[in-house]
Structure formats: C-alpha cells, structure tokens
Design a protein around this motif. Structure first.
Motif, PDB file in Angstrom:
ATOM      1  N   VAL A  92       0.862  -1.182   0.000  1.00 18.64           N
ATOM      2  CA  VAL A  92       0.000   0.000   0.000  1.00 18.64           C
ATOM      3  C   VAL A  92       0.898   1.231   0.000  1.00 18.64           C
ATOM      4  O   VAL A  92       1.745   1.399   0.870  1.00 18.64           O
ATOM      5  CB  VAL A  92      -0.939   0.012   1.229  1.00 18.64           C
ATOM      6  CG1 VAL A  92      -1.782   1.270   1.245  1.00 18.64           C
ATOM      7  CG2 VAL A  92      -1.815  -1.223   1.247  1.00 18.64           C
ATOM      8  N   GLU A  94      -0.533   4.507  -0.753  1.00 18.89           N
ATOM      9  CA  GLU A  94      -1.355   5.676  -0.448  1.00 18.89           C
ATOM     10  C   GLU A  94      -2.687   5.180   0.082  1.00 18.89           C
ATOM     11  O   GLU A  94      -3.258   4.221  -0.433  1.00 18.89           O
ATOM     12  CB  GLU A  94      -1.554   6.479  -1.732  1.00 18.89           C
ATOM     13  CG  GLU A  94      -2.333   7.749  -1.591  1.00 18.89           C
ATOM     14  CD  GLU A  94      -2.507   8.443  -2.939  1.00 18.89           C
ATOM     15  OE1 GLU A  94      -3.601   8.952  -3.168  1.00 18.89           O
ATOM     16  OE2 GLU A  94      -1.559   8.428  -3.749  1.00 18.89           O
ATOM     17  N   ARG A  95      -3.198   5.859   1.120  1.00 18.39           N
ATOM     18  CA  ARG A  95      -4.491   5.461   1.681  1.00 18.39           C
ATOM     19  C   ARG A  95      -5.282   6.725   1.973  1.00 18.39           C
ATOM     20  O   ARG A  95      -4.791   7.640   2.614  1.00 18.39           O
ATOM     21  CB  ARG A  95      -4.254   4.650   2.969  1.00 18.39           C
ATOM     22  CG  ARG A  95      -5.464   4.111   3.641  1.00 18.39           C
ATOM     23  CD  ARG A  95      -6.094   3.012   2.799  1.00 18.39           C
ATOM     24  NE  ARG A  95      -7.447   2.776   3.250  1.00 18.39           N
ATOM     25  CZ  ARG A  95      -7.935   1.613   3.557  1.00 18.39           C
ATOM     26  NH1 ARG A  95      -7.194   0.549   3.427  1.00 18.39           N
ATOM     27  NH2 ARG A  95      -9.167   1.487   3.960  1.00 18.39           N
ATOM     28  N   SER A  96      -6.520   6.788   1.462  1.00 21.77           N
ATOM     29  CA  SER A  96      -7.393   7.935   1.705  1.00 21.77           C
ATOM     30  C   SER A  96      -8.826   7.422   1.802  1.00 21.77           C
ATOM     31  O   SER A  96      -9.097   6.271   1.452  1.00 21.77           O
ATOM     32  CB  SER A  96      -7.263   8.954   0.560  1.00 21.77           C
ATOM     33  OG  SER A  96      -7.805   8.431  -0.631  1.00 21.77           O
ATOM     34  N   ALA A 100      -7.382   3.555  -2.185  1.00 24.74           N
ATOM     35  CA  ALA A 100      -5.972   3.324  -1.897  1.00 24.74           C
ATOM     36  C   ALA A 100      -5.224   3.130  -3.207  1.00 24.74           C
ATOM     37  O   ALA A 100      -5.816   2.937  -4.266  1.00 24.74           O
ATOM     38  CB  ALA A 100      -5.817   2.088  -1.014  1.00 24.74           C
ATOM     39  N   VAL A 113      -9.542  -1.815  -0.550  1.00 24.40           N
ATOM     40  CA  VAL A 113      -8.980  -2.666   0.484  1.00 24.40           C
ATOM     41  C   VAL A 113     -10.107  -3.304   1.282  1.00 24.40           C
ATOM     42  O   VAL A 113     -11.001  -2.620   1.774  1.00 24.40           O
ATOM     43  CB  VAL A 113      -8.060  -1.862   1.433  1.00 24.40           C
ATOM     44  CG1 VAL A 113      -7.493  -2.751   2.513  1.00 24.40           C
ATOM     45  CG2 VAL A 113      -6.955  -1.187   0.645  1.00 24.40           C
ATOM     46  N   GLU A 116      -8.674  -3.644   7.072  1.00 24.42           N
ATOM     47  CA  GLU A 116      -7.792  -2.551   7.423  1.00 24.42           C
ATOM     48  C   GLU A 116      -6.403  -2.764   6.844  1.00 24.42           C
ATOM     49  O   GLU A 116      -5.863  -3.862   6.920  1.00 24.42           O
ATOM     50  CB  GLU A 116      -7.684  -2.421   8.953  1.00 24.42           C
ATOM     51  CG  GLU A 116      -8.977  -2.025   9.618  1.00 24.42           C
ATOM     52  CD  GLU A 116      -9.433  -0.633   9.195  1.00 24.42           C
ATOM     53  OE1 GLU A 116      -8.579   0.277   9.065  1.00 24.42           O
ATOM     54  OE2 GLU A 116     -10.641  -0.461   8.968  1.00 24.42           O
ATOM     55  N   GLU A 118      -2.781  -0.104   6.203  1.00 25.98           N
ATOM     56  CA  GLU A 118      -2.179   1.227   6.243  1.00 25.98           C
ATOM     57  C   GLU A 118      -1.051   1.307   5.225  1.00 25.98           C
ATOM     58  O   GLU A 118      -0.618   0.290   4.678  1.00 25.98           O
ATOM     59  CB  GLU A 118      -1.634   1.509   7.650  1.00 25.98           C
ATOM     60  CG  GLU A 118      -2.674   1.442   8.753  1.00 25.98           C
ATOM     61  CD  GLU A 118      -3.800   2.453   8.554  1.00 25.98           C
ATOM     62  OE1 GLU A 118      -3.532   3.574   8.063  1.00 25.98           O
ATOM     63  OE2 GLU A 118      -4.957   2.104   8.855  1.00 25.98           O
ATOM     64  N   VAL A 119      -0.555   2.511   4.985  1.00 22.51           N
ATOM     65  CA  VAL A 119       0.562   2.714   4.072  1.00 22.51           C
ATOM     66  C   VAL A 119       1.750   1.879   4.549  1.00 22.51           C
ATOM     67  O   VAL A 119       2.087   1.879   5.731  1.00 22.51           O
ATOM     68  CB  VAL A 119       0.941   4.214   4.001  1.00 22.51           C
ATOM     69  CG1 VAL A 119       2.198   4.411   3.167  1.00 22.51           C
ATOM     70  CG2 VAL A 119      -0.211   5.020   3.439  1.00 22.51           C
ATOM     71  N   ARG A 137      -5.163  -7.230   3.476  1.00 24.69           N
ATOM     72  CA  ARG A 137      -3.881  -7.183   4.183  1.00 24.69           C
ATOM     73  C   ARG A 137      -3.406  -8.586   4.510  1.00 24.69           C
ATOM     74  O   ARG A 137      -4.202  -9.444   4.881  1.00 24.69           O
ATOM     75  CB  ARG A 137      -4.051  -6.370   5.461  1.00 24.69           C
ATOM     76  CG  ARG A 137      -2.770  -6.162   6.196  1.00 24.69           C
ATOM     77  CD  ARG A 137      -2.984  -5.226   7.376  1.00 24.69           C
ATOM     78  NE  ARG A 137      -2.038  -5.569   8.389  1.00 24.69           N
ATOM     79  CZ  ARG A 137      -2.258  -5.474   9.681  1.00 24.69           C
ATOM     80  NH1 ARG A 137      -3.416  -5.046  10.104  1.00 24.69           N
ATOM     81  NH2 ARG A 137      -1.343  -5.808  10.537  1.00 24.69           N
TER      82      ARG A 137
END
Length: 140
Positions: A92, A94-96, A100, A113, A116, A118-119, A137
């Motif tokens: 990952v 970028e996550r917004s 993503a 995604v 959960e 994260e970058v 993930r």
C-alpha cells in the motif's frame, strides 16, 4: 431426381452454408443429410426409415460435437486485467477515504482494500474489478 441425390445435394448445400455462416450447427445437419443420402442411394428405404436414419445420424453428430467441446481447454486470458494478478503481493503506497493505491510489480494500481491496511502494509490481490484491484492485508 432420385431421393438419395436430393439428400446429398441438401447436405452439400448445408456444408457450404457452414463455411459462409460461422458456427458449427449446420455442419452436423449437413453430414446427417449426406449420410441419409448415401443410405438412400444404397438401400432405397421407405420414408420413415429415411427420417429415422437422419435423426440417428444427427444425434450421433451432436453427441460427437458435445464430447469434443468438453475436451477443449478454457481460453487463455491474455491481456486481461486479472490475468496473473490474483494472488500476487503488493504494498500500500497511499491510503485515503476515497480508496488506496497499491504498488505491484512495476506499476501503481488503484485499489479497494477489504479490511484494514495502512501505508506500507503488504497486501494480497484477491480479485480485480475493472482496473481496480481488490486487496486484503496479509497477516504476519
């Protein structure tokens, strides 16, 4: 004109039509008509026998076609978005709230995604929706 020659002529016309109109349904009808014509020329059966011979030859042809179709391999999926992507690992980048971005191989992909992540997390591609990867993930 002799009945046998009419059956053979109809069979040849159907086989020629098969060449012009793509598909394989006229092939089996044409071959059954040819076979019925040959039986008619050789043995001069009655009308009912001709119909039965035609239907039996047609059924045998359709059975052969279905058997051949089952033996065909599934089409190769070259140049489709999911060809070779499902199961691969990415990171990952970028996550917004809008989505993503995932770095996979030498490309960055938009991603959705599941769960959960994260970058910097490693994710696995579970599927492809258009040009968006569906990822989850990887637990360590």
């Amino acid at each position: 004109m002799d009945d046998g020659l009419i059956w053979i002529l109809v069979g040849l016309v159907l086989l020629m039509a098969e060449i012009v109109v793509p598909g394989v349904f006229l092939l089996w009808i044409g071959l059954a008509a040819l076979g019925t014509g040959l039986v008619t020329v050789l043995f001069a059966p009655g009308f009912a026998t001709k119909v039965v011979v035609f239907l039996v030859l047609l059924a045998v042809g359709i059975g052969a076609a279905l058997t051949l179709r089952r033996r065909q391999k599934p089409p190769v999926r070259v140049n489709t978005p999911d060809a070779g992507l499902v199961g691969r690992m990415g990171t990952v980048t970028e996550r917004s709230p809008a989505g993503a971005r995932v770095h996979l191989g030498d490309s960055d992909w938009s991603a959705r995604v599941s769960g959960e992540a994260e970058v910097g997390d490693t994710v696995r591609v579970d599927g492809v929706d258009g040009t968006t990867l569906v990822v989850s993930r990887v637990r360590r």
